[in-house]
Design a protein around this motif. Structure first.
Motif, PDB file in Angstrom:
ATOM      1  N   PHE A 201     -16.671  16.843   4.242  1.00 46.80           N
ATOM      2  CA  PHE A 201     -16.707  18.072   5.039  1.00 46.80           C
ATOM      3  C   PHE A 201     -18.131  18.571   5.257  1.00 46.80           C
ATOM      4  N   ALA A 202     -19.024  18.383   4.283  1.00 48.30           N
ATOM      5  CA  ALA A 202     -20.412  18.800   4.478  1.00 48.30           C
ATOM      6  C   ALA A 202     -21.082  17.965   5.569  1.00 48.30           C
ATOM      7  N   SER A 203     -20.850  16.662   5.566  1.00 46.23           N
ATOM      8  CA  SER A 203     -21.421  15.788   6.595  1.00 46.23           C
ATOM      9  C   SER A 203     -20.863  16.131   7.968  1.00 46.23           C
ATOM     10  N   TRP A 204     -19.561  16.358   8.034  1.00 47.17           N
ATOM     11  CA  TRP A 204     -18.904  16.685   9.307  1.00 47.17           C
ATOM     12  C   TRP A 204     -19.457  17.993   9.881  1.00 47.17           C
ATOM     13  N   ALA A 205     -19.638  18.991   9.014  1.00 47.55           N
ATOM     14  CA  ALA A 205     -20.165  20.272   9.471  1.00 47.55           C
ATOM     15  C   ALA A 205     -21.593  20.120  10.002  1.00 47.55           C
ATOM     16  N   ARG A 206     -22.414  19.317   9.324  1.00 46.86           N
ATOM     17  CA  ARG A 206     -23.783  19.093   9.800  1.00 46.86           C
ATOM     18  C   ARG A 206     -23.787  18.416  11.166  1.00 46.86           C
ATOM     19  N   LEU A 207     -22.912  17.437  11.341  1.00 49.14           N
ATOM     20  CA  LEU A 207     -22.847  16.709  12.612  1.00 49.14           C
ATOM     21  C   LEU A 207     -22.388  17.619  13.745  1.00 49.14           C
ATOM     22  N   LEU A 208     -21.417  18.484  13.480  1.00 46.64           N
ATOM     23  CA  LEU A 208     -20.953  19.421  14.507  1.00 46.64           C
ATOM     24  C   LEU A 208     -22.061  20.397  14.895  1.00 46.64           C
ATOM     25  N   HIS A 209     -22.955  20.700  13.948  1.00 48.24           N
ATOM     26  CA  HIS A 209     -24.074  21.591  14.253  1.00 48.24           C
ATOM     27  C   HIS A 209     -25.128  20.887  15.109  1.00 48.24           C
ATOM     28  N   ARG A 210     -25.379  19.615  14.839  1.00 49.90           N
ATOM     29  CA  ARG A 210     -26.458  18.898  15.523  1.00 49.90           C
ATOM     30  C   ARG A 210     -26.095  18.453  16.935  1.00 49.90           C
TER      31      ARG A 210
END
Length: 303
Positions: free
Chosen positions: A233-242
């Motif tokens: 979930f941390a990786s997914w959230a970062r990707l959605l931000h970028r």
């Protein structure tokens, strides 16, 4: 915001959805000894403890942290497991909950002004056709869903989309640390999920199941807590931000594909020809979503 996936982020995206697909293996193994709500409660408890003692709270309001924890941990998993308990087959649930892709995109368009390009729509359409074929195979195999179970899983998918939008807003508005968000928001779900477990899963029988669980089951709990939750979930959230939501969210359609592959590899589950077609269409749709304009550009230059 970047419009094309960097190679490193493409690998991170694929690693995340592959891990989430693989997580169905420890879920299935863990459910041999633990009831579903209890397993989910333990998953989030160990995602928060003991890291919450050393990871700083993210720079964002408590309402956003709690909102993310409620959306992802309580509503998404609570309704998903309740829907399964009320007649929604597990395999079909893993497919239907991927409606989160379209809820995420729709909410991002409504609240963030995200825009979809033509190749995003075409790619999503092709991949969705693959998901429909995979669902059709489940129905052919005899999976039957109750109306209430189906409705609960759809609402669970909406909750996942809401959680994605909350994390995207947190990253944009507060420059919040996404790993910190996952750790601190994981404090929210354990208690409500434990209450649901006590109410729906036999009261003290659920407690006895937890206290008597074996080493393999606890290994599955930690795999879900540290791998699927903290890393995933941390990786997914970062990707959605970028990146634009329409570029990242459709990769979620690979989760059931990864789940089917991992089930075949680790659990000896069979892969039907219709499933192979569905998997191929999901991959084709994602290639169009990520590389469609580039591929056509190469083709035109080659003429």
């Amino acid at each position: 915001m970047k419009s094309a996936l960097a190679p490193r982020d493409l690998l991170l995206t694929l690693a995340t959805v592959t891990l989430w697909g693989f997580s169905f293996v420890p879920i299935k193994v863990g459910l041999r000894e633990l009831p579903p709500f209890a397993l989910a409660a333990l998953r989030f408890f160990f995602a928060a403890v003991p890291l919450v003692l050393v990871i700083k709270r993210p720079r964002m309001p408590w309402r956003d942290i709690a909102g993310y924890g409620v959306a992802i941990g309580v509503v998404q998993f609570g309704l998903l497991f309740l829907g399964m308990q009320l007649g929604m087959p597990a395999g079909l649930s893993s497919l239907v909950i991927q409606m989160q892709v379209f809820f995420t995109i729709g909410l991002a368009i409504a609240f963030f002004g995200d825009r979809l390009q033509r190749h995003n729509l075409v790619g999503a359409g092709i991949a969705t056709t693959g998901i429909v074929i995979l669902a059709a195979q489940k129905l052919i195999e005899g999976a039957h869903a109750t109306l209430v179970g189906f409705a609960l899983v759809i609402v669970a998918a909406l909750a996942w989309g809401v959680g994605n939008v909350i994390s995207k807003h947190a990253a944009a508005a507060h420059d919040a640390d996404m790993f910190g968000l996952i750790v601190w928001s994981s404090l929210i779900p354990p208690l409500p999920l434990a209450v649901l477990s006590f109410v729906f899963e036999g009261g003290t029988k659920a407690v006895s199941a937890v206290t008597s669980a074996g080493a393999l089951t606890w290994a599955c709990v930690l795999c879900l807590a540290w791998g699927a939750t903290l890393f995933g979930f941390a990786s997914w959230a970062r990707l959605l931000h970028r990146y634009p939501t329409g570029l990242i969210a459709p990769f979620g359609l690979l989760i059931p594909v990864s789940g089917i592959a991992c089930g075949a590899i680790f659990l000896g589950e069979s892969l039907a020809p219709l499933q192979a077609l569905g998997v191929a269409l999901v991959f084709a749709g994602l290639v169009e979503n990520v590389y469609g304009p580039r591929i056509r550009g190469w083709a035109f230059r080659g003429r």
